[in-house]
Design a protein around this motif. Structure first.
Motif, short mmCIF file in Angstrom:
data_model
loop_
_atom_site.label_atom_id
_atom_site.label_comp_id
_atom_site.label_asym_id
_atom_site.label_seq_id
_atom_site.Cartn_x
_atom_site.Cartn_y
_atom_site.Cartn_z
N THR A 276 0.83 -1.20 0.00
CA THR A 276 0.00 0.00 0.00
C THR A 276 0.87 1.25 0.00
O THR A 276 1.90 1.29 0.68
N GLY A 277 0.48 2.25 -0.79
CA GLY A 277 1.23 3.50 -0.83
C GLY A 277 0.34 4.69 -0.59
O GLY A 277 -0.88 4.64 -0.81
N PHE A 278 0.95 5.77 -0.14
CA PHE A 278 0.21 6.99 0.14
C PHE A 278 1.16 8.15 -0.13
O PHE A 278 2.29 8.13 0.32
N ALA A 279 0.72 9.10 -0.91
CA ALA A 279 1.57 10.26 -1.20
C ALA A 279 0.74 11.52 -1.27
O ALA A 279 -0.46 11.47 -1.53
N LYS A 280 1.37 12.64 -1.02
CA LYS A 280 0.65 13.91 -1.00
C LYS A 280 0.58 14.52 -2.41
O LYS A 280 -0.46 14.95 -2.85
N SER A 281 1.74 14.52 -3.08
CA SER A 281 1.83 15.32 -4.31
C SER A 281 1.67 14.47 -5.58
O SER A 281 2.16 13.35 -5.65
N PRO A 282 1.04 15.03 -6.59
CA PRO A 282 0.92 14.33 -7.88
C PRO A 282 2.29 14.06 -8.52
O PRO A 282 2.42 13.18 -9.35
N LEU A 283 3.31 14.81 -8.10
CA LEU A 283 4.65 14.60 -8.65
C LEU A 283 5.16 13.20 -8.31
O LEU A 283 6.03 12.66 -8.98
N ASP A 284 4.60 12.60 -7.28
CA ASP A 284 5.06 11.28 -6.84
C ASP A 284 4.18 10.14 -7.35
O ASP A 284 4.41 8.98 -7.01
N THR A 285 3.19 10.48 -8.15
CA THR A 285 2.22 9.46 -8.58
C THR A 285 2.87 8.31 -9.34
O THR A 285 2.60 7.14 -9.06
N LYS A 286 3.75 8.66 -10.30
CA LYS A 286 4.35 7.61 -11.15
C LYS A 286 5.11 6.59 -10.30
O LYS A 286 4.97 5.39 -10.48
N ASN A 332 -8.12 12.37 0.08
CA ASN A 332 -7.05 11.46 0.49
C ASN A 332 -7.34 10.04 0.03
O ASN A 332 -8.42 9.52 0.25
N ILE A 333 -6.33 9.45 -0.60
CA ILE A 333 -6.51 8.08 -1.12
C ILE A 333 -5.30 7.21 -0.79
O ILE A 333 -4.20 7.70 -0.55
N LEU A 334 -5.55 5.91 -0.80
CA LEU A 334 -4.49 4.92 -0.70
C LEU A 334 -4.37 4.26 -2.06
O LEU A 334 -5.37 4.07 -2.76
N VAL A 335 -3.17 3.89 -2.42
CA VAL A 335 -2.96 3.14 -3.65
C VAL A 335 -2.48 1.76 -3.22
O VAL A 335 -1.63 1.64 -2.35
N GLN A 336 -3.10 0.72 -3.80
CA GLN A 336 -2.84 -0.62 -3.28
C GLN A 336 -2.68 -1.65 -4.38
O GLN A 336 -3.38 -1.61 -5.40
#
Ligand SMILES: Nc1ncnc2c1ncn2[C@@H]1O[C@H](COP(=O)(O)OP(=O)(O)OP(=O)(O)O)[C@@H](O)[C@H]1O
Ligand SMILES: [Mg+2]
Ligand SMILES: [Mg+2]
Length: 452
Positions: A276-286, A332-336
């Motif tokens: 599971t990942g969690f980040a604030k900024s869209p710059l870290d999406t990739k 706020n979202i989690l990526v899993q």
């Protein structure tokens, strides 16, 4: 003429009310009496009303059943300007040595501090009011009241339990009330949004709409819906301060409702979840997407239930745009990591007091990956492995939940924890397993309170 103070003790003997404290209110024309559960009935050709009076202020447990002939129904405007229809009855009132006939409107408004008001009609020609005085026609002590209403102070044999929830008609709530009563307890439904509190170091209180002080509970069963988590947990803390046992603490519920915080606690307790990942900024999406092994992947709103905020992104491109779209609206979202091999199945374990009391498998509808019953998932019986049982118990414990619905998914690397729910529904799992889970919940309260 005789003098009346600003409050006086009255008797309504024909109604079976031997003592009631009335506010003398010369500003009101008619007198009124607090009445609950007002029902219109017929006796022969006459119209009557049947109702209950709670003659003791701030005490709803003493309820005197009354009947009186209906003389009128009047539209009355409350102090807030709201009109309501009120039945009017005629009866005898006794004030010290005097007895006379009086008309009373029956007011079911909860906010009546005094259970009776004496208006001008009752006073005219009989009394002069001296507002600086009180109880000019005798006083009734608390001890006298206890004696006068002794038949109504029923001897308590069971516990008094409060069900702090929102909808008394939900299957789960109905079952909890039923199970509590079946075990000889009194279960009172408390609408969480009608409960309020007084924060005071020397005399903290919890009150219910209308001003009744809630000081009769041995335990509270929280069934707080997600939209009122914040307020509901504040109420639970207050109950806890007042020494009332809460089956699921405010702390535990708060932890479990925040998927990010909960996931951190799982990791800390060596409980395995999908990556599971969690980040604030869209710059870290990739990199976030790479981190969870790329698409297909799952995106979850931090506060979601019934599967509503859980999305499957099939490609990296789709994942990136969905993640960035949520971020652009400050959600706020989690990526899993997506556990494909689960084939749309998950396991719900119902944990009570450190034991799995029932478990079911849920299978998602065709073409759907979410197994939630609310998303059309079908429940079936399942025998869980020892490892899954351990995982469920450990997960509930990590959240400090006494009652928990633990969702587990079977992956190639063994069972993984999906989430822990603090108000798990009873309907699907009781129906599928035939187990009386509500009864186990009540038994647990008895154990915790050492009630035998
Ligand atoms: N990582 C995953 N891989 C595969 N399927 C998943 C994954 N996460 C969730 N699911 C599926 O989606 C469903 C809903 O997810 P989850 O339980 O996390 O969300 P929820 O909205 O909080 O649901 P609940 O009503 O149980 O609180 C799960 O029951 C499971 O079937
Ligand atoms: Mg959930
Ligand atoms: Mg779930």
């Amino acid at each position: 003429m005789k003098i009346l103070g600003s409050e006086e003790w009255c008797q309504l003997n024909l109604l079976g009310v031997p003592a009631i404290k009335a506010r003398v209110d010369s500003g009101a024309k008619t007198s009124s009496l607090q009445a609950n559960n007002v029902k219109f009935i017929t006796k022969g050709l006459e119209e009557w009303v049947r109702f209950e009076v709670n003659p003791i202020q701030e005490n709803r447990s003493v309820a005197v059943p009354c009947e009186a002939k209906l003389v009128d129904v009047r539209t009355v405007k409350s102090s807030q300007g709201i009109s309501e229809e009120r039945p009017v009855v005629r009866t005898m009132v006794t004030l010290g040595d005097d007895s006379f006939e009086i008309e009373l409107t029956l007011a079911n408004r909860d906010t009546m501090e005094y259970r009776m008001l004496l208006g001008r009609e009752a006073l005219n020609g009989r009394y002069l009011v001296d507002p600086s005085k009180s109880f000019c026609h005798g006083e009734v002590t608390e001890k006298d009241m206890k004696a006068k209403y002794s038949p109504y102070f029923t001897k308590k044999t069971g516990l008094t339990l409060g069900l702090l929830a929102s909808n008394p008609n939900l299957y789960s709530n109905k079952r909890i009330i039923e199970a509590g009563e079946a075990r000889g307890h009194e279960v009172v439904f408390l609408n969480a949004e009608h409960v309020y509190m007084k924060l005071d170091a020397s005399s903290p209180e919890i009150r219910y709409r209308g001003g009744n002080i809630l000081d009769m509970f041995d335990a509270v069963i929280p069934r707080i819906k997600p939209s009122i988590t914040f307020y509901g947990c504040a109420l639970l803390r207050q109950f806890d301060t007042l020494g009332v046992y809460c089956l699921n603490s405010a702390d535990a519920i708060t932890k479990s409702r925040d998927k990010l915080f909960a996931s951190q606690l799982f990791a800390k307790n060596d409980i395995h979840i999908p990556i599971t990942g969690f980040a604030k900024s869209p710059l870290d999406t990739k990199d976030l997407i790479r981190m969870v092994n790329g698409s297909p992947l799952i995106i979850k709103l931090l506060e979601s239930t019934q599967g509503k905020g859980v999305v499957l992104a099939e490609t990296n491109k789709a994942a990136e745009s969905v993640i960035n779209a949520f971020k652009s609206v400050q959600t706020n979202i989690l990526v899993q990591e997506f556990i494909k091999e689960a084939n749309g199945q998950d396991i719900r374990c119902f944990v009570v007091n450190g034991k799995v009391v029932a478990s079911i498998q849920r299978q998602a509808q065709k073409g759907e990956f979410r197994a939630n019953i609310h998303q059309g998932g079908k429940a079936s019986l399942i025998k869980i492995t020892a490892e899954e049982r351990k995982l469920a118990v450990k997960s509930a414990k990590a959240m400090d939940l006494v009652v928990a619905g633990v969702d587990i998914i079977r992956s190639n690397r063994g069972p993984l924890l999906l989430e822990v729910n603090s108000s798990p529904g009873l309907e699907g799992i009781e129906n599928a397993t035939g187990k009386d889970i509500a009864n186990v919940m009540i038994e647990t309260i008895e154990k915790k309170l050492k009630f035998v």
